[in-house]
Write a protein that holds these residues in place. Structure first.
Motif, mmCIF file in Angstrom:
data_model
loop_
_atom_site.group_PDB
_atom_site.id
_atom_site.type_symbol
_atom_site.label_atom_id
_atom_site.label_comp_id
_atom_site.label_asym_id
_atom_site.label_seq_id
_atom_site.Cartn_x
_atom_site.Cartn_y
_atom_site.Cartn_z
ATOM 1 N N VAL A 1 1.100 -1.197 -0.236
ATOM 2 C CA VAL A 1 0.000 -0.107 -0.212
ATOM 3 C C VAL A 1 0.753 1.298 -0.043
ATOM 4 C CG1 VAL A 1 -1.838 1.123 1.466
ATOM 5 C CG2 VAL A 1 -1.670 -1.214 1.472
ATOM 6 N N ARG A 2 0.461 2.132 -0.781
ATOM 7 C CA ARG A 2 1.211 3.518 -0.827
ATOM 8 C C ARG A 2 0.757 4.638 -0.097
ATOM 9 N NH1 ARG A 2 3.407 6.540 -6.550
ATOM 10 N NH2 ARG A 2 4.933 7.776 -5.054
ATOM 11 N N VAL A 3 1.258 5.036 0.788
ATOM 12 C CA VAL A 3 0.756 6.073 1.776
ATOM 13 C C VAL A 3 1.583 7.373 1.903
ATOM 14 C CG1 VAL A 3 -0.078 4.120 3.385
ATOM 15 C CG2 VAL A 3 2.021 5.109 3.718
ATOM 16 N N ASP A 4 1.002 8.328 2.292
ATOM 17 C CA ASP A 4 1.747 9.603 2.716
ATOM 18 C C ASP A 4 2.938 9.221 3.388
ATOM 19 O OD1 ASP A 4 2.691 11.944 3.486
ATOM 20 O OD2 ASP A 4 0.510 12.876 3.289
ATOM 21 N N PRO A 5 4.169 9.650 3.154
ATOM 22 C CA PRO A 5 5.326 9.350 3.920
ATOM 23 C C PRO A 5 5.192 9.956 5.095
ATOM 24 C CG PRO A 5 6.078 9.898 1.641
ATOM 25 C CD PRO A 5 4.641 10.119 1.602
ATOM 26 N N LYS A 6 4.548 10.994 5.260
ATOM 27 C CA LYS A 6 4.479 11.952 6.425
ATOM 28 C C LYS A 6 3.674 11.090 7.664
ATOM 29 C CE LYS A 6 4.346 16.190 4.091
ATOM 30 N NZ LYS A 6 3.587 17.104 3.628
ATOM 31 N N GLU A 7 2.782 9.967 7.046
ATOM 32 C CA GLU A 7 1.929 9.405 8.021
ATOM 33 C C GLU A 7 2.509 7.824 8.253
ATOM 34 O OE1 GLU A 7 -1.773 8.898 6.444
ATOM 35 O OE2 GLU A 7 -2.509 11.297 6.442
ATOM 36 N N ASN A 8 3.674 7.653 7.768
ATOM 37 C CA ASN A 8 4.355 6.319 7.790
ATOM 38 C C ASN A 8 4.545 5.631 9.087
ATOM 39 O OD1 ASN A 8 5.800 4.426 5.409
ATOM 40 N ND2 ASN A 8 6.959 4.241 7.180
ATOM 41 N N SER A 9 5.032 6.555 9.942
ATOM 42 C CA SER A 9 5.362 6.167 11.329
ATOM 43 C C SER A 9 4.030 6.065 12.254
ATOM 44 C CB SER A 9 6.284 7.051 12.198
ATOM 45 O OG SER A 9 7.387 7.175 11.566
ATOM 46 N N VAL B 1 10.011 4.182 2.965
ATOM 47 C CA VAL B 1 8.973 5.071 3.755
ATOM 48 C C VAL B 1 7.955 5.599 2.690
ATOM 49 C CG1 VAL B 1 8.956 7.437 4.689
ATOM 50 C CG2 VAL B 1 10.757 5.946 5.450
ATOM 51 N N GLY B 2 6.755 5.195 3.050
ATOM 52 C CA GLY B 2 5.731 5.768 2.256
ATOM 53 C C GLY B 2 5.196 4.401 1.721
ATOM 54 N N TRP B 3 5.517 3.189 1.849
ATOM 55 C CA TRP B 3 5.246 1.890 1.470
ATOM 56 C C TRP B 3 5.023 0.991 2.577
ATOM 57 C CZ3 TRP B 3 3.875 1.609 -3.652
ATOM 58 C CH2 TRP B 3 4.282 2.513 -4.377
ATOM 59 N N LEU B 4 3.698 0.552 2.875
ATOM 60 C CA LEU B 4 3.579 -0.656 3.580
ATOM 61 C C LEU B 4 2.869 -1.698 3.226
ATOM 62 C CD1 LEU B 4 1.510 1.728 6.179
ATOM 63 C CD2 LEU B 4 3.983 1.414 6.422
ATOM 64 N N GLY C 1 -6.438 7.164 -2.460
ATOM 65 C CA GLY C 1 -6.371 8.445 -1.976
ATOM 66 C C GLY C 1 -5.073 9.030 -2.202
ATOM 67 N N TYR C 2 -4.213 8.283 -1.595
ATOM 68 C CA TYR C 2 -2.552 8.979 -1.789
ATOM 69 C C TYR C 2 -2.202 9.041 -3.435
ATOM 70 C CZ TYR C 2 1.749 10.559 -1.038
ATOM 71 O OH TYR C 2 3.192 11.018 -1.246
ATOM 72 N N ALA C 3 -2.458 7.994 -4.005
ATOM 73 C CA ALA C 3 -1.990 8.001 -5.376
ATOM 74 C C ALA C 3 -2.814 9.037 -6.044
ATOM 75 C CB ALA C 3 -2.316 6.802 -6.200
ATOM 76 N N ARG C 4 -4.136 9.629 -5.737
ATOM 77 C CA ARG C 4 -4.941 10.413 -6.531
ATOM 78 C C ARG C 4 -4.186 11.735 -6.144
ATOM 79 N NH1 ARG C 4 -10.080 7.500 -6.188
ATOM 80 N NH2 ARG C 4 -10.315 6.843 -8.568
#
Length: 112
Positions: A50-58, A77-80, A102-105
């Protein structure tokens, strides 16, 4: 080993179709892209990337259903990675698909 085709079919059913959506075999899995940006992928190891906002990774790593994505011994970072057993739950799977899409968009489209 090929990606989990059953999981890929479930992702197809849950992801919102549209002209910006495409699929591509990548890294031994099947990636779902939005405007050329990977959102999620059925992994060759089971489970889903899953690709996520790197700021939300932690913050997201505090949840017990995901772990860091590691490539070549390096945490990306930014991938889970959503564990296969967590991906078995449709509610959990849909939530993470929506997060990745949502993040990809939010990213600028990639040129073709």
């Amino acid at each position: 080993m090929a990606y989990d085709e059953e999981l890929a079919d479930r992702i197809r059913l849950m992801i919102t179709p549209g002209p910006e959506l495409s699929e591509r075999k990548m890294f031994g899995g099947l990636a779902f892209l939005i405007n050329g940006n990977m959102a999620v992928a059925a992994s060759r190891n089971g489970g889903m990337l899953v690709r996520v906002d790197p700021k939300e990774n932690s913050k997201l790593l505090e949840l017990d259903v995901v772990e860091p994505m590691v490539m070549g011994g390096k945490e990306m970072v930014g991938w889970l990675y959503l564990a296969a057993d967590a991906a078995d739950d449709d509610t959990v799977l849909r939530e993470w698909i929506e997060r990745g899409v949502g993040y990809a968009r939010s990213l600028p489209p990639k040129r073709k």
